[in-house]
Design a protein around this motif. Structure first.
Motif, short mmCIF file in Angstrom:
data_model
loop_
_atom_site.label_atom_id
_atom_site.label_comp_id
_atom_site.label_asym_id
_atom_site.label_seq_id
_atom_site.Cartn_x
_atom_site.Cartn_y
_atom_site.Cartn_z
N ASP A 1 8.03 -14.01 25.43
CA ASP A 1 8.20 -15.02 24.32
C ASP A 1 9.60 -15.56 24.53
OD1 ASP A 1 9.14 -13.05 23.23
OD2 ASP A 1 8.08 -13.48 21.27
N PHE A 2 10.43 -15.09 25.14
CA PHE A 2 12.07 -15.39 25.11
C PHE A 2 12.11 -17.32 24.83
CE2 PHE A 2 15.81 -16.93 26.87
CZ PHE A 2 16.89 -16.27 26.31
N TYR A 3 11.19 -17.99 25.66
CA TYR A 3 11.30 -19.38 25.27
C TYR A 3 10.90 -19.94 24.23
CZ TYR A 3 13.12 -19.04 30.29
OH TYR A 3 13.59 -18.78 31.30
N THR A 4 10.03 -19.18 23.44
CA THR A 4 9.38 -19.74 22.21
C THR A 4 9.82 -18.96 21.16
OG1 THR A 4 7.31 -18.51 22.69
CG2 THR A 4 7.39 -20.81 23.49
N ALA A 5 10.36 -17.86 21.10
CA ALA A 5 10.75 -17.02 20.06
C ALA A 5 11.68 -17.34 19.25
CB ALA A 5 11.32 -15.55 20.58
N PRO A 6 11.77 -16.90 17.90
CA PRO A 6 12.92 -17.28 16.86
C PRO A 6 14.04 -16.42 17.41
CG PRO A 6 11.54 -16.00 15.88
CD PRO A 6 10.82 -16.06 17.10
N ALA A 7 15.26 -16.88 16.61
CA ALA A 7 16.47 -15.96 16.90
C ALA A 7 16.79 -14.99 15.80
CB ALA A 7 17.71 -16.89 17.08
N SER A 8 15.92 -15.22 14.75
CA SER A 8 16.16 -14.26 13.54
C SER A 8 14.92 -14.43 13.04
CB SER A 8 17.33 -14.58 12.97
OG SER A 8 17.25 -15.89 11.99
N THR A 9 14.71 -13.81 11.80
CA THR A 9 13.39 -13.61 11.09
C THR A 9 13.44 -14.64 9.81
OG1 THR A 9 14.47 -11.93 9.46
CG2 THR A 9 13.10 -11.26 11.13
N ARG A 10 14.76 -14.94 9.33
CA ARG A 10 14.85 -15.90 8.26
C ARG A 10 16.17 -16.78 8.36
NH1 ARG A 10 14.00 -12.59 2.93
NH2 ARG A 10 13.84 -14.57 1.91
N GLU B 1 10.75 -21.73 16.31
CA GLU B 1 10.09 -21.73 17.47
C GLU B 1 11.38 -22.17 18.27
OE1 GLU B 1 6.64 -23.69 20.22
OE2 GLU B 1 5.97 -23.21 18.07
N CYS B 2 11.40 -21.52 19.35
CA CYS B 2 12.40 -21.83 20.48
C CYS B 2 13.65 -21.55 19.83
CB CYS B 2 12.37 -23.28 21.14
SG CYS B 2 10.72 -23.62 21.44
N GLU C 1 24.53 -23.74 14.21
CA GLU C 1 23.21 -23.75 14.00
C GLU C 1 22.76 -23.57 12.51
OE1 GLU C 1 22.02 -20.21 16.05
OE2 GLU C 1 22.72 -20.97 17.87
N LYS C 2 23.90 -23.67 11.85
CA LYS C 2 23.65 -23.80 10.37
C LYS C 2 22.51 -24.82 9.85
CE LYS C 2 26.04 -24.25 6.06
NZ LYS C 2 26.98 -22.76 5.58
N GLY C 3 21.31 -24.49 9.25
CA GLY C 3 20.50 -25.29 8.82
C GLY C 3 19.49 -25.13 9.75
N THR C 4 19.32 -24.48 10.95
CA THR C 4 18.35 -24.60 11.82
C THR C 4 16.98 -24.03 11.51
OG1 THR C 4 18.97 -22.87 13.22
CG2 THR C 4 19.98 -25.16 13.76
N SER C 5 17.06 -23.17 10.54
CA SER C 5 15.94 -22.43 10.21
C SER C 5 14.82 -23.28 9.53
CB SER C 5 16.23 -21.27 8.92
OG SER C 5 15.07 -20.66 8.64
N SER C 6 13.38 -22.99 10.19
CA SER C 6 12.46 -23.79 9.53
C SER C 6 11.47 -22.88 8.52
CB SER C 6 11.38 -24.29 10.68
OG SER C 6 10.81 -23.02 11.11
N VAL C 7 12.12 -21.79 8.42
CA VAL C 7 11.53 -20.90 7.60
C VAL C 7 12.35 -20.71 6.24
CG1 VAL C 7 10.98 -18.42 7.06
CG2 VAL C 7 10.55 -19.29 9.47
N ASN C 8 11.63 -20.63 4.97
CA ASN C 8 12.05 -20.71 3.66
C ASN C 8 12.92 -19.51 3.55
OD1 ASN C 8 12.74 -20.26 0.88
ND2 ASN C 8 11.02 -21.91 0.52
N ARG C 9 14.34 -19.67 3.22
CA ARG C 9 15.05 -18.51 3.02
C ARG C 9 14.96 -17.60 1.83
NH1 ARG C 9 20.66 -19.64 6.06
NH2 ARG C 9 19.92 -21.18 7.50
#
Length: 194
Positions: free
Chosen positions: A31-40, A46-47, A185-193
């Motif tokens: 899933d390297f090309y679709t996985a997140p870089a971190s949990t939060r 995605e990606c 990448e600041k602010g690239t999280s789509s997951v609520n922190r």
């Protein structure tokens, strides 16, 4: 941007070492090309992992690469430093209280599901070396790219100091990783922190 295509383009243009195509073939099974870089945090979307890898490559090349450096080495360490995160995260949901409404809401989330708990940098080195033989400078740079955030350092290891002193590429990769993570990448999280 098509991150997968960009990653493959950069890798293919700059890496000609035996095993390179086999490594790319293996990446396609993960899933390297679709996985997140971190949990939060950075790239928790995605990606996010492939996006982060390209960002580290761009920072490393723009900030630290000179004509005396080895472009293949810079490409390998930047694009593959977090290979350990392939097949590492699981997507799901968690409950978060909405401050405005006071209601609990389900939000997308990621959690760690590490099937091969071998450490961070050392796991990336191990996975890469199943396909490509790394030079010592590359293995050291990948192993210590987390800098002071690495568990071994927090435990009192002097190895990182020796690695940074002996291998400038390790310092450069660590700095590029920090800049990509906290500035690019600041602010690239789509997951609520929360």
């Amino acid at each position: 941007m098509d991150y997968k295509a960009e990653f493959i383009r950069i890798f293919s243009e700059n890496v000609s070492r035996p095993g390179a195509q086999q490594l790319l073939d293996w990446l396609a099974t993960t899933d390297f090309y679709t996985a997140p870089a971190s949990t939060r945090f950075h790239g928790a979307c995605e990606c996010g992992l492939v996006m982060h890898s390209i960002n580290v490559y761009n920072v490393l090349m723009s900030r630290f690469y000179t004509e005396e450096d080895n472009k293949e080495s810079f490409t390998l360490v930047s694009l593959l430093h977090d290979l350990c995160k392939a097949n590492y995260y699981k997507s799901g949901f968690r409950n978060v209280k909405n401050d405005a409404t006071g209601q609990w809401e389900k939000v997308p989330s990621y959690s760690v599901q590490d099937a091969f708990p071998f450490g961070h940098g050392e796991k990336s080195v191990y996975l890469i070396e199943r396909f490509i033989r790394l030079k010592p400078v590359e293995a050291i740079a990948i192993r210590w790219h987390m800098g002071g955030f690495d568990d071994a350092v927090r435990g009192g290891s002097y190895a990182i100091s020796n690695a940074f002193d002996e291998y400038p590429l390790a310092v450069k990769l660590h700095l590029a990783d920090l800049e990509a993570t906290y500035l690019v990448e600041k602010g690239t999280s789509s997951v609520n922190r929360r």
